[in-house]
Write a protein that holds these residues in place. Sequence first.
Motif, PDB file in Angstrom:
ATOM      1  N   TYR A  10       0.839  -1.207   0.000  1.00 22.09           N
ATOM      2  CA  TYR A  10       0.000   0.000   0.000  1.00 22.09           C
ATOM      3  C   TYR A  10       0.871   1.252   0.000  1.00 22.09           C
ATOM      4  O   TYR A  10       0.666   2.163  -0.800  1.00 22.09           O
ATOM      5  N   GLU A  11       1.849   1.303   0.880  1.00 30.57           N
ATOM      6  CA  GLU A  11       2.725   2.467   0.961  1.00 30.57           C
ATOM      7  C   GLU A  11       3.617   2.579  -0.267  1.00 30.57           C
ATOM      8  O   GLU A  11       3.840   3.675  -0.781  1.00 30.57           O
ATOM      9  N   SER A  12       4.107   1.443  -0.758  1.00 27.84           N
ATOM     10  CA  SER A  12       5.041   1.476  -1.880  1.00 27.84           C
ATOM     11  C   SER A  12       4.391   1.949  -3.173  1.00 27.84           C
ATOM     12  O   SER A  12       5.071   2.468  -4.052  1.00 27.84           O
ATOM     13  N   ILE A  13       3.068   1.798  -3.287  1.00 24.03           N
ATOM     14  CA  ILE A  13       2.396   2.230  -4.511  1.00 24.03           C
ATOM     15  C   ILE A  13       1.857   3.650  -4.430  1.00 24.03           C
ATOM     16  O   ILE A  13       1.342   4.166  -5.406  1.00 24.03           O
ATOM     17  N   GLY A  14       1.965   4.272  -3.288  1.00 25.39           N
ATOM     18  CA  GLY A  14       1.525   5.652  -3.167  1.00 25.39           C
ATOM     19  C   GLY A  14       0.255   5.857  -2.369  1.00 25.39           C
ATOM     20  O   GLY A  14      -0.317   6.943  -2.374  1.00 25.39           O
ATOM     21  N   GLY A  15      -0.219   4.817  -1.691  1.00 27.41           N
ATOM     22  CA  GLY A  15      -1.344   4.962  -0.777  1.00 27.41           C
ATOM     23  C   GLY A  15      -2.699   5.100  -1.441  1.00 27.41           C
ATOM     24  O   GLY A  15      -2.915   4.701  -2.585  1.00 27.41           O
ATOM     25  N   LEU A  48     -19.466   1.466  -4.985  1.00 22.26           N
ATOM     26  CA  LEU A  48     -18.666   0.298  -5.331  1.00 22.26           C
ATOM     27  C   LEU A  48     -17.185   0.655  -5.417  1.00 22.26           C
ATOM     28  O   LEU A  48     -16.334  -0.066  -4.897  1.00 22.26           O
ATOM     29  N   LYS A  49     -16.874   1.784  -6.037  1.00 24.00           N
ATOM     30  CA  LYS A  49     -15.479   2.222  -6.127  1.00 24.00           C
ATOM     31  C   LYS A  49     -14.892   2.470  -4.738  1.00 24.00           C
ATOM     32  O   LYS A  49     -13.755   2.103  -4.459  1.00 24.00           O
ATOM     33  N   GLY A  50     -15.674   3.090  -3.872  1.00 26.73           N
ATOM     34  CA  GLY A  50     -15.207   3.344  -2.508  1.00 26.73           C
ATOM     35  C   GLY A  50     -14.905   2.057  -1.767  1.00 26.73           C
ATOM     36  O   GLY A  50     -13.875   1.943  -1.083  1.00 26.73           O
ATOM     37  N   ARG A  51     -15.789   1.080  -1.904  1.00 29.02           N
ATOM     38  CA  ARG A  51     -15.577  -0.214  -1.254  1.00 29.02           C
ATOM     39  C   ARG A  51     -14.350  -0.915  -1.835  1.00 29.02           C
ATOM     40  O   ARG A  51     -13.589  -1.561  -1.119  1.00 29.02           O
ATOM     41  N   GLN A  52     -14.174  -0.765  -3.149  1.00 26.51           N
ATOM     42  CA  GLN A  52     -13.036  -1.416  -3.798  1.00 26.51           C
ATOM     43  C   GLN A  52     -11.723  -0.814  -3.310  1.00 26.51           C
ATOM     44  O   GLN A  52     -10.770  -1.541  -3.027  1.00 26.51           O
ATOM     45  N   VAL A  53     -11.666   0.500  -3.204  1.00 28.44           N
ATOM     46  CA  VAL A  53     -10.459   1.150  -2.678  1.00 28.44           C
ATOM     47  C   VAL A  53     -10.211   0.687  -1.255  1.00 28.44           C
ATOM     48  O   VAL A  53      -9.093   0.342  -0.879  1.00 28.44           O
ATOM     49  N   GLU A  54     -11.273   0.657  -0.456  1.00 26.87           N
ATOM     50  CA  GLU A  54     -11.170   0.206   0.937  1.00 26.87           C
ATOM     51  C   GLU A  54     -10.668  -1.237   1.003  1.00 26.87           C
ATOM     52  O   GLU A  54      -9.771  -1.564   1.789  1.00 26.87           O
ATOM     53  N   PHE A  55     -11.218  -2.102   0.152  1.00 29.31           N
ATOM     54  CA  PHE A  55     -10.813  -3.497   0.135  1.00 29.31           C
ATOM     55  C   PHE A  55      -9.343  -3.640  -0.243  1.00 29.31           C
ATOM     56  O   PHE A  55      -8.576  -4.325   0.431  1.00 29.31           O
ATOM     57  N   PHE A  56      -8.944  -2.986  -1.340  1.00 26.91           N
ATOM     58  CA  PHE A  56      -7.552  -3.078  -1.773  1.00 26.91           C
ATOM     59  C   PHE A  56      -6.602  -2.499  -0.733  1.00 26.91           C
ATOM     60  O   PHE A  56      -5.534  -3.054  -0.474  1.00 26.91           O
ATOM     61  N   ALA A  57      -6.981  -1.388  -0.132  1.00 28.53           N
ATOM     62  CA  ALA A  57      -6.123  -0.782   0.895  1.00 28.53           C
ATOM     63  C   ALA A  57      -5.895  -1.762   2.041  1.00 28.53           C
ATOM     64  O   ALA A  57      -4.762  -1.961   2.484  1.00 28.53           O
ATOM     65  N   ALA A  58      -6.953  -2.395   2.510  1.00 27.67           N
ATOM     66  CA  ALA A  58      -6.823  -3.358   3.606  1.00 27.67           C
ATOM     67  C   ALA A  58      -5.997  -4.567   3.173  1.00 27.67           C
ATOM     68  O   ALA A  58      -5.126  -5.037   3.913  1.00 27.67           O
ATOM     69  N   ALA A  59      -6.238  -5.065   1.952  1.00 25.46           N
ATOM     70  CA  ALA A  59      -5.540  -6.255   1.467  1.00 25.46           C
ATOM     71  C   ALA A  59      -4.058  -6.016   1.224  1.00 25.46           C
ATOM     72  O   ALA A  59      -3.261  -6.945   1.297  1.00 25.46           O
TER      73      ALA A  59
END
Length: 126
Positions: A10-15, A48-59
């Motif tokens: 997450y940090e390495s890609i720019g958050g 849906l986009k918000g949930r996707q960002v949230e999901f990817f951030a957590a993952a």
Amino acid sequence: MTAADDVSIYESIGGGSALAAVVDDFYVRVLADPQLAGFFAGANMQKLKGRQVEFFAAALGGPDFYQGASMRQAHAGRGISQAAFDRVAFHLAAALAAAGFPAATIALIAAAITPLADDIVSRGLC
């Protein structure tokens, strides 16, 4: 171990801002794909986009916690085949590449997403 070793994907890609841009591009690609667009008919894309960002951030080791439905619950009854899952994964990799992510990072993200097929793909569909 160095400080660089402790940096999450997450940090390495720019958050979060980088993830939001990738998710926007990803959905442009998915919605333009005639084999996938129907799965999103009537969907609240902003949510849906918000949930996707949230999901990817957590993952990917970010500070967010995914608070949406489980992958199995969110995709139950949608008739998603393995081929459709694979097309979505292809579009995600393309969006990541277009954003300039290194191939090694894309591979790490793909490795984190691929096991989700068990919960997303409808049983009995190829």
